[in-house]
Scaffold this motif. Sequence first.
Motif, mmCIF file in Angstrom:
data_model
loop_
_atom_site.group_PDB
_atom_site.id
_atom_site.type_symbol
_atom_site.label_atom_id
_atom_site.label_comp_id
_atom_site.label_asym_id
_atom_site.label_seq_id
_atom_site.Cartn_x
_atom_site.Cartn_y
_atom_site.Cartn_z
ATOM 1 N N SER A 25 0.800 -1.228 0.000
ATOM 2 C CA SER A 25 0.000 0.000 0.000
ATOM 3 C C SER A 25 0.826 1.268 0.000
ATOM 4 N N ARG A 34 -5.245 4.839 12.097
ATOM 5 C CA ARG A 34 -4.998 4.981 10.667
ATOM 6 C C ARG A 34 -3.531 4.733 10.348
ATOM 7 N N ALA A 43 -5.247 4.985 5.422
ATOM 8 C CA ALA A 43 -6.368 4.040 5.480
ATOM 9 C C ALA A 43 -6.508 3.539 6.917
ATOM 10 N N GLU A 102 -9.463 -2.506 10.183
ATOM 11 C CA GLU A 102 -10.039 -3.116 8.989
ATOM 12 C C GLU A 102 -10.682 -4.460 9.309
#
Length: 360
Positions: free
Chosen positions: A47, A102, A106, A112
């Motif tokens: 990412s 975070r 994201a 998540e």
Amino acid sequence: MTLAPAPTPLAARIDAVLAGFVDGQRLLWPDEDLRPMLDSLRRFILSGGKRLRPAFCYWAWRGTAAPAERADDQRAVTAGAALELFHCFALIHDDLIDDGTRRRGAPSLHEEFAAAHARHGWRGDARAFGRNTALLCGDLCAMWAEELLAGCPVEPVRLGQARRLFAVMRTEAVAGEYLEVVAQAMADFGPGAPARAARVVQLKTGRYSVVRPLQIGATLAGAPDAVLDGLAAYGEPLGEAFQLRDDVLGVFGDPARTGKSTLDDLRQGKPTQLLAEAYARADVRSRAVLSAHVGDPQLDEPGARLVREVVAGSGALAAVEERIAAARAESLRALDFLDLAPDARQALAGLAEFVASRSA
């Protein structure tokens, strides 16, 4: 001018190695129930990120390798990818320890997985599921890092030396994290706080982010101990500058650029050198502001703004900026004494400038 931390071709090659390795692991485990975890972990690994540790490893290798060896740099790229996997382990576990919300713009990995649990309506505590799953993902990254390094295409003697350095780096990173946890629990910003914070910086960040990647790269090139010592002289102050800049960005940074909240460090009362300086310099009224807001898990943006005003007004921010500049200068002076290939010298100088002045 701030230079990029890793040239695009190098970053792309690191990502290609990581993607190939993780995809190979996924093929070994076709179980459908494992797919969501492995897919999320793959996304996290690929990412983004600055790929700083691979860059230090690569340029130390290139700077010290014999000219005849420089055409075949895959060993340095593979080792850099292994370092990036270890960094992913550290980020995942750091977010768990700090309850960070975070990462890289994201939700952090445990957030998540908690959201996935809630979305599916599964039984039990969604947050516990998120933490437990992220913990396993972090462990997996640590194991994968060792496996990837073990497959580095280099002669056994050099590989053995690099793996020993890698093992030392792992221990240093865990020791630094533990010392930070202890300092945070003590909530002591008294006279001994700056020295404790400096030791955490050295172990948790300086060694694993800069010094050991440099030395691992040079070891893969067959560099002697004197060169490893010279690289440490360049890397130690730069590691300090790296963490001090991180501390500043953690309070004053732009979340849109850093990908992290500017409230987390303050809510946790993280014992950074920036806050230690602020406590040491604050008057009675300013110290009361710090005591009221630093470490408050419910801290909001208005409260954080008051803390920032104290940190800046006390002179702590300026003092840390001066230390960053001094550390960068010390690092560049040490670089002058290293016998390196010219392109590597230029790249390492650029990395020093980037580390000290970065905004993300």
